[in-house]
Motif scaffolding. Sequence first.
Motif, short mmCIF file in Angstrom:
data_model
loop_
_atom_site.label_atom_id
_atom_site.label_comp_id
_atom_site.label_asym_id
_atom_site.label_seq_id
_atom_site.Cartn_x
_atom_site.Cartn_y
_atom_site.Cartn_z
N LEU A 1 -19.47 35.04 10.16
CA LEU A 1 -18.91 35.30 11.48
C LEU A 1 -18.47 34.00 12.14
O LEU A 1 -17.42 33.94 12.79
N GLY B 1 -22.92 45.26 8.84
CA GLY B 1 -21.78 45.55 9.71
C GLY B 1 -21.12 44.28 10.21
O GLY B 1 -19.89 44.16 10.21
N LEU B 2 -21.93 43.29 10.65
CA LEU B 2 -21.37 42.02 11.11
C LEU B 2 -20.68 41.27 9.97
O LEU B 2 -19.63 40.65 10.17
N LEU C 1 -17.34 42.94 9.33
CA LEU C 1 -16.42 42.60 10.41
C LEU C 1 -15.93 41.16 10.27
O LEU C 1 -14.73 40.88 10.45
N ALA C 2 -16.84 40.25 9.95
CA ALA C 2 -16.46 38.85 9.81
C ALA C 2 -15.47 38.64 8.66
O ALA C 2 -14.50 37.88 8.79
N LEU D 1 -13.42 40.88 7.42
CA LEU D 1 -12.15 41.47 7.81
C LEU D 1 -11.38 40.55 8.76
O LEU D 1 -10.17 40.33 8.59
N LEU D 2 -12.07 40.00 9.76
CA LEU D 2 -11.43 39.07 10.69
C LEU D 2 -10.90 37.84 9.95
O LEU D 2 -9.79 37.36 10.24
#
Length: 254
Positions: free
Chosen positions: A157, A236-237, A240-241, A243-244
Amino acid sequence: MSELTVRPMHAVVMVGRCVRLSRRNIDALLTSLLLPVILMLLFVYLFGGAIETGSAYVTYVVPGVLLLCAGFGAAGTAVSVTTDLTNGMIERLRTMDVGATSILAGHVVASVARNTVSTVLVLGVAVAIGFRPAVAPLRWLAAAGVLLLFLLAVSWLSAAFGLLARTPEAANGYTFLVMFLPYPSSAFVPVETMPSWLRGFAEHQPVTPVIESLRGLLLDTPVGTAPTQAAAWCLGLLALAMLLSALLFPRRIA
């Protein structure tokens, strides 16, 4: 070559590069290793006598300090990624056909390695001042798994934050959220002692189930559903990281 292609040898070389950079940056390395220890000693000896947790305060506070280690190490990850972007290193690596995933993986794995060393140091000092963890090997392995998953999630992240920031100073600021999360949680005081408006946030943010998992596993007390919640938050984090990172990397080098 696709930006998401992973070449194992490229990733290994990038990890080695980032570890060497960490070793050479003595000031940042010492800060990431020693600051969590100093904070733990500060909490235990300055505030510990005034906070009632039902046990020795060093026993209560160690899991939270371990997550502070992750926050400090993650800040370095974001800064390193942004520095590579601003000094032209990314362009040089791309001319050698090194993919985005390999580049970021180097920073993330180096961050996890730094945090692992810091964690061992914190645990050693904690034992020296009175922390007495459980001795069951399976519980230690489970605690290590939860902590490593959290380290991986926050490090990736932070790498995404590094892609988002325009300067290393801004990258350091973006990671403040990661470093702040342990405070409004069960890391340093029981959630029940907080005001009702803050208690709801503390009970339902990603750090609290990780801390409760570590506390229960290390002290041989019931953990309930905390490990499942911790794993769900971390995965989940992490998703998300990643994907970002996949979305931000091409835009930063365009």
